[in-house]
Design an enzyme around this catalytic site. Sequence first.
Site: not given
Length: 219
Positions: A114, A118, A210, A213
């Site tokens: 991703r 944006t 995340d 991560d």
Amino acid sequence: MTASEPITYDTSRVTLVDHPLVQHKLTLMRDKATGTKQFRELVRELAIFEGYEATRDLPLEDAPVETPICATVGKRLAGRRLAVLPILRAGLGMVEGLLELVPDARVGHIGMYRDEVTHKPHEYYCKVPRDISERICLVVDPMLATGGSATAAIEYLREQGVRDLRLLVLVAAPQGIACVLDADPDVHIYTCAIDERLNDAAYIVPGLGDAGDRIFGTL
Ligand code: PRP
Ligand code: URA
């Protein structure tokens, strides 16, 4: 749609896997103090719970079997074979748990990241089994945020001829669910939680941060 308008979708196409053990484990995952090793284990465990629900309707056939006591007729899985398709990278964390349930499943990989600005998905790698169109496909990714990545993955698999497609996520935002269901009339979503919303960075709130991560320790 304005920010205050409620997000609606067909709830019959979403299964909330909210077993007490699932909710307990999910809270551990949300905790920012949970380290990589435990987080990874929890992703694997929750994938097993979801896989159990997502395979509830697998067709069975009669299977004669000789027990130590007598002959009887049991059941075994019939016909349709499965494929597990992680959306890279975070989806990889769910593969092991699903393969514990269905060890014969094939695994395809859908590389998608991703864009941080944006929030749009970029495809960088796709490799799926040659007979993918004949298989029940379990697309896996812990997070369904805007829905961009999952929608792009599903679109790619439909182009490959996939008919039976199920999306397994651990945490979903209402926006992501609506996006996926609007884009594809047949997909069914399994999730352990439906959270409140997305923040300005398109992260799920409250979410768990995340997922990639946290699984791979790249924070
Ligand atoms: C995360 C997550 C999903 C995607 C969800 O991956 O694992 O793939 O974002 O967001 P979306 O619904 O708005 O598309 P990311 O792109 O951060 O890559 P990673 O798995 O390598 O961390
Ligand atoms: N990707 C993640 O890993 N977490 C989010 O909250 C949104 C996208």
